[in-house]
Scaffold this motif. Structure first.
Motif, PDB file in Angstrom:
ATOM      1  N   ASP A  78       0.811  -1.220   0.000  1.00 31.73           N
ATOM      2  CA  ASP A  78       0.000   0.000   0.000  1.00 31.73           C
ATOM      3  C   ASP A  78       0.844   1.270   0.000  1.00 31.73           C
ATOM      4  N   GLU A  81       0.490   3.892  -2.823  1.00 26.19           N
ATOM      5  CA  GLU A  81      -0.711   4.716  -2.927  1.00 26.19           C
ATOM      6  C   GLU A  81      -0.590   6.024  -2.154  1.00 26.19           C
ATOM      7  N   PRO A  85       0.178   9.973  -8.081  1.00 26.20           N
ATOM      8  CA  PRO A  85       0.181   9.090  -9.262  1.00 26.20           C
ATOM      9  C   PRO A  85       0.429   9.820 -10.573  1.00 26.20           C
ATOM     10  N   ARG A 105      -2.448  -6.380 -10.174  1.00 29.14           N
ATOM     11  CA  ARG A 105      -2.040  -5.225  -9.368  1.00 29.14           C
ATOM     12  C   ARG A 105      -1.661  -4.047 -10.267  1.00 29.14           C
ATOM     13  N   LEU A 109      -3.248  -0.250 -10.253  1.00 30.61           N
ATOM     14  CA  LEU A 109      -2.440   0.962 -10.101  1.00 30.61           C
ATOM     15  C   LEU A 109      -2.633   1.911 -11.288  1.00 30.61           C
ATOM     16  N   LYS A 112      -5.599   3.965 -10.853  1.00 27.32           N
ATOM     17  CA  LYS A 112      -5.377   5.055  -9.895  1.00 27.32           C
ATOM     18  C   LYS A 112      -4.579   6.210 -10.506  1.00 27.32           C
TER      19      LYS A 112
END
Length: 400
Positions: A78, A81, A85, A105, A109, A112
Motif C-alpha cells: 500500500d 498509494e 500518481p 495489481r 495501479l 489510480k
C-alpha cells in the motif's frame, strides 16, 4: 543515526533532447555515484522518503515525471498509494516474476493514475508479453546489445502503445544508433550522470509537527488531525502525557487521542501542539531547555497583554499567543523562519508580525521582547506588565 540523506536523479530526454523525466535512484553517499543495494524494497522506500517527504516533489521533479524502481513486494504494498500518481512512473524491476497477481495489481495501479514501465529488457518472454499491453514505457539496456538485437525488440514492442526508452546510452555513437532505430526516450552518461541531492534529514517528529500545526491553523476537522497523529505515534504518546500531567479538568485519565481532542477542544489542543513542537524538537522538557521555556512564557505573556488591550477579543489573544510561540521557531528548528511558517496556514496578521511588519500583534511582540531585556528595569519608559509576566512564568512552570 544517520543525519544526512542522498538521492540520485538522472535526466530522461526525448528525441529533441528535451528533459521529460528523471529516474530517482538510491544512493548511500555523496562521494560515490553508485549504489550498493542489499534490498530493493528498502532502497526504494529510502528514495520515496527523500523525494516525496524530505525534499519534496516540487523540488525534486518540478513538473516532470519521476521513474521509481519497484520490486514485487513494493508493487503489491500500500506504500505506493501514498505517492502522487500523476507524476510517478513505477519501473518494474527485471527481477519481478510477472504473475497473474502482478498483472492484476498493475491494472489496479493504472486505474489510480500511475504509469508503468518495465526495466532492463534484453529479450521478451511470454510473461513479459502479457504485461506489455498495460505498460506506458519499455526500457532497453542498450550498452550490451547490438543493433540487430535492438531492432528485433523494437519491432516487437511497436505492436503496443508504449514509449521505448534507451537506457545506459554512454557515448555519441550509441545515441546516433538509438536515434536511427527509432527509440523515443534516452537516458545515460552521454547526457548526464546522476546528480546526487543531499542534505540534513529533519527529524521525523519535526515534519509531523509542522503538518499538525498546519492542520490546526487551517481549521481541519478532528478526524484529519487524529489521522495525522496516528502517523506519528511518538507524538501521540507525548501529547497524552502532557494532557494527563497538566490536567484537563476531568478526573478521568485521557487514554486515547480522540478523547484528548474532544476534552481539550481545538483551541487548547493547538496550544499543546505548539508546546510539543518545542519539547519534541529539543529533546528536553520545558524546564530544562531555556529556549522552550522562553517560548512558553512569551506566548502566554502576549496572550495576557492582548486580553488587557482587548478584553472581549479572544481571537486576538489566541493570535498573540501564536505569535509569541512561533517567534522562536527558527532558532529551535535551525531553519529560516519564512520557510518554516510557509506551510502553517497562518493568517496575514500573525505572519506579518512574525516577519517584522508593524501591526497590533507586532507591537505586542516588541513589548514582550523588551520585557525580556535584562536592562528593562533601567528604562522606565518601556511599557511593562509585571503581573502578566509573573502569571506567564507561573503557567510555564506548571507545564514543566
Amino acid at each position: 543515526m544517520q543525519n544526512s540523506y542522498y538521492l540520485g536523479r538522472q535526466p530522461i530526454l526525448n528525441r529533441q533532447q528535451e528533459l521529460v523525466a528523471y529516474e530517482l535512484l538510491f544512493r548511500s553517499s555523496s562521494q560515490r555515484n553508485e549504489a550498493i543495494v542489499p534490498d530493493d524494497f528498502l532502497a526504494t522506500l529510502d528514495v520515496i522518503q527523500h523525494a516525496f517527504s524530505t525534499v519534496g516533489t516540487s523540488s525534486v521533479l518540478g513538473d516532470k515525471l519521476g521513474f521509481i524502481n519497484v520490486s514485487a513486494d513494493l508493487l503489491m504494498s500500500d506504500v505506493l498509494e501514498l505517492l502522487p500518481p500523476q507524476q510517478v512512473v513505477l519501473e518494474i524491476l527485471e527481477t519481478v516474476d510477472i504473475t497473474p497477481a502482478i498483472i492484476e495489481r498493475c491494472l489496479a495501479l493504472k486505474k489510480k493514475g500511475f504509469k508503468l514501465a518495465l526495466d532492463d529488457i534484453i529479450h521478451l518472454d511470454d510473461t513479459q508479453k502479457a504485461l506489455l499491453p498495460h505498460l506506458n514505457f519499455a526500457k532497453l539496456e542498450v550498452i550490451d546489445m547490438d543493433s540487430s538485437q535492438m531492432s528485433a525488440l523494437i519491432r516487437d514492442l511497436r505492436h503496443f502503445p508504449l514509449q521505448i526508452l534507451a537506457e545506459k546510452v554512454d557515448n555519441p555513437e550509441q545515441h546516433q544508433l538509438c536515434m536511427k532505430l527509432g527509440f523515443d526516450l534516452f537516458q545515460g552518461y552521454y547526457f548526464a550522470k546522476p546528480t546526487i541531492l543531499s542534505g540534513s534529514k529533519p527529524q521525523p517528529s519535526q515534519m509531523a509537527l509542522l503538518r499538525l500545526l498546519g492542520l490546526i491553523n487551517g481549521n481541519a476537522d478532528n478526524h484529519a488531525i487524529e489521522l495525522s497523529f496516528k502517523h506519528a505515534p511518538d507524538l501521540t504518546i507525548n501529547l497524552l502525557k502532557l494532557v494527563n500531567s497538566v490536567g484537563s479538568g476531568t478526573p478521568k485519565k485521557i487514554d486515547s487521542l480522540a478523547a484528548a481532542i474532544t476534552v481539550l477542544g481545538r483551541r487548547q489542543l493547538g496550544r499543546w501542539i505548539h508546546l510539543l513542537a518545542y519539547v519534541q524538537q529539543s529533546g528536553k522538557n520545558i524546564s530544562s531547555n531555556p529556549l522552550v521555556q522562553t517560548a512558553a512564557i512569551r506566548g502566554k505573556f502576549m496572550e495576557l497583554l492582548a486580553l488587557k488591550k482587548r478584553p472581549r477579543d479572544q481571537s486576538f489573544a489566541d493570535q498573540a499567543f501564536m505569535v509569541g510561540m512561533f517567534s522562536l521557531i527558527d532558532a529551535l528548528f535551525n531553519a529560516p523562519l519564512q520557510e518554516l511558517i510557509e506551510p502553517l496556514n497562518l493568517n496575514d496578521d500573525v505572519r506579518d508580525a512574525l516577519i517584522g511588519k508593524t501591526n497590533a500583534l507586532g507591537e505586542l511582540l516588541n513589548q514582550a521582547l523588551q520585557t525580556e531585556d535584562s536592562n528593562l528595569q533601567m528604562n522606565e519608559q518601556l511599557p511593562c506588565d509585571f503581573d502578566a509576566l509573573l502569571s506567564a512564568m507561573s503557567w510555564a512552570n506548571e507545564l514543566a
